[in-house]
Design a protein around this motif. Structure first.
Motif, short mmCIF file in Angstrom:
data_model
loop_
_atom_site.label_atom_id
_atom_site.label_comp_id
_atom_site.label_asym_id
_atom_site.label_seq_id
_atom_site.Cartn_x
_atom_site.Cartn_y
_atom_site.Cartn_z
N GLN A 249 0.85 -1.19 0.00
CA GLN A 249 0.00 0.00 0.00
C GLN A 249 0.89 1.24 0.00
O GLN A 249 2.03 1.21 0.44
N GLY A 250 0.34 2.35 -0.49
CA GLY A 250 1.12 3.55 -0.68
C GLY A 250 1.69 4.10 0.62
O GLY A 250 0.93 4.41 1.54
N SER A 253 0.33 7.62 1.08
CA SER A 253 -1.11 7.82 0.95
C SER A 253 -1.68 8.51 2.19
O SER A 253 -1.39 8.13 3.32
N TYR A 254 -2.51 9.52 1.95
CA TYR A 254 -3.15 10.24 3.06
C TYR A 254 -4.21 9.40 3.76
O TYR A 254 -4.64 9.74 4.86
N GLN A 255 -4.65 8.31 3.14
CA GLN A 255 -5.70 7.48 3.74
C GLN A 255 -5.28 6.93 5.10
O GLN A 255 -6.10 6.79 6.00
N ASN A 261 3.06 8.87 8.82
CA ASN A 261 2.71 9.24 7.45
C ASN A 261 2.92 10.74 7.21
O ASN A 261 3.42 11.13 6.15
N ASN A 265 5.64 12.27 4.50
CA ASN A 265 5.29 13.20 3.43
C ASN A 265 6.03 14.52 3.55
O ASN A 265 6.28 15.19 2.55
N PHE A 273 6.52 9.16 -5.78
CA PHE A 273 5.39 9.64 -4.99
C PHE A 273 5.65 10.97 -4.27
O PHE A 273 4.70 11.69 -3.95
N SER A 376 -12.22 12.82 1.60
CA SER A 376 -11.79 13.03 0.21
C SER A 376 -11.70 14.52 -0.12
O SER A 376 -10.83 14.94 -0.89
N PHE A 379 -8.44 15.75 1.24
CA PHE A 379 -7.32 15.29 0.42
C PHE A 379 -7.19 16.16 -0.83
O PHE A 379 -6.08 16.47 -1.27
N LYS A 383 -3.96 18.95 -2.01
CA LYS A 383 -3.24 19.06 -3.28
C LYS A 383 -3.10 20.51 -3.74
O LYS A 383 -2.15 20.87 -4.42
#
Length: 417
Positions: A249-250, A253-255, A261, A265, A273, A376, A379, A383
């Motif tokens: 899994q990423g 990823s923000y999930q 995490n 980032n 990524f 979502s 997220f 960006k």
């Protein structure tokens, strides 16, 4: 309550009833492999496991990592059924545990059935995603609540068995066992002839039973799955998971919101990524993660110290709740359904006047917002407007923890029973 019930139906029950989702597929397929006596040496090979998912007619991405090997036994009773039928049965099981959870809360609190139902349903996405994805965190939460009841009513062996079993499956109850241990040690220390009281202390008995069950299940795992599978679990799954690395899994990823995490980032370069981190400083991830962990630990210790001279009945709810809440803030990787555990982490403190009324209200609002945010949207904002927008759950959980800490440190009128 109508809104929350509608959310559960639309976002939880309907998807679970119509489609086999990834989390349930992972549990179900691993159990099918045992039922069909398939060799399990490649259990933690994601590509191999994904092929097995397809062989059983399930069209969803999946992997067994980071589950402990014993998790493969979890759905063994559902393996005679087809995948969708099995998930439908498990959906009904989850709905039963919502009802059971409300009943357990009613026994633990002086709240009405309606109030406890609203508390459970207002988990929002934490609850609906647990049902939709076929996860077991709701079931674990309810059994933790039952373990509190068992300990309260002196059914210590049952309380210990429940905590030990779920520690082997999902790790999280280990912080509750630690709370029982600390409370028991303080209780023994404050009495005459402490050494003679160690084996009769109820909290320490819960710890003994919990750890005995946990160690027995570890031994069973080793004997059944063998050295190769256990080695793969530890090296490719468990240890990376502690560092926030979810295999397959990423990493960015923000999930999977967590301090791990966030700092990855912020500071770690990755050609695909994260080609433009805020600062290319990989060591910063580890340094700041340790710093945050140290702050959480100090705040937790301060509160526990604040209550150390209280009677065991006053002290126990804090010792069982606050370490669990701290663990949820410092999870190496989190998903929405993990936060159904907030019910068991908060209820013992909220059901008695440990917190000032205003803070209690804010905590309940914070708890509900965690389950209702449109992640979502955040997220997407991240960006365009920056990384800070990507972690609303992390900020809310950190605020909730600080609110509880401040409330406990400020409230000098301790409950007496």
């Amino acid at each position: 309550m109508v809104f929350f019930a509608g959310l559960l139906i639309v976002k939880g029950i309907v998807p679970a009833w119509n489609t086999v989702n990834s989390d349930f597929a992972n549990y179900y397929v691993s159990a099918k492999l045992i039922a069909d006596k398939v060799p399990l040496e490649n259990l933690y090979d994601n590509d191999w496991f994904q092929n097995k998912i397809k062989e059983y007619g399930i069209e969803t991405p999946g992997k067994f990592s980071p589950f402990p090997p014993i998790t493969a036994w979890l759905m063994i009773s559902l393996t005679p059924l087809g995948p969708l039928s099995a998930q439908r049965v498990f959906t009904l099981v989850n709905l039963f545990f919502i009802v059971l959870g409300v009943a357990a809360l009613k026994k633990l609190t002086s709240w009405t059935t309606l109030q406890n139902t609203v508390l459970v349903l207002s988990c929002g996405l934490s609850l609906t995603n647990n049902v939709a994805f076929g996860q077991v965190y709701l079931i674990m939460t309810v059994f933790i609540l039952i373990s509190f009841l068992m300990a309260e009513r002196n059914y210590l062996f049952m309380a210990g068995c429940l905590l030990g079993f779920f520690t082997a499956l999902k790790y999280f109850p280990i912080v509750i066992i630690a709370g029982f241990f600390l409370n028991g040690v303080l209780d023994v220390y404050q009495k005459e002839k402490p050494l003679k009281r160690v084996m009769t202390n109820p909290d320490l008995k819960v710890v003994l039973y919990s750890m005995s069950i946990f160690m027995a299940l570890l031994l069973f795992q080793y004997l059944y799955f063998g050295r190769i599978v256990m080695s793969e679990f530890i090296n490719s799954s468990f240890l990376p998971h502690l560092d926030g690395e979810l295999k397959g899994q990423g990493l960015f990823s923000y999930q999977f919101q967590s301090w791990d995490n966030f700092f990855r980032n912020l500071f770690v370069y990755d050609e695909q990524f994260k080609p433009h981190p805020f600062i290319d400083w990989p060591a910063g991830k580890l340094i700041l993660k340790i710093a945050i962990g140290f702050v959480i630990l100090i705040l937790t210790v301060l509160v526990l110290h604040r209550f150390k001279s209280s009677s065991t009945s006053v002290r126990r709810p804090i010792f069982l709740s606050l370490p669990a809440l701290a663990a949820l803030v410092f999870l190496p990787a989190s998903a929405t359904y993990h936060f159904v555990l907030l019910i068991s982490s908060l209820i013992l403190m909220l059901s008695k006047p440990y917190l000032p009324k205003k803070i209690r209200v804010i905590v309940l609002i914070n708890y509900s917002v965690i389950g209702l945010l449109p992640y979502s949207l955040f997220f997407s904002l991240a960006k365009s407007y920056g990384l800070l927008f990507a972690y609303p759950r992390l900020w809310l959980m950190s605020c909730l923890f600080i609110l509880v800490v401040v409330g406990l440190l400020k409230n000098h009128r301790l409950p007496q029973t």
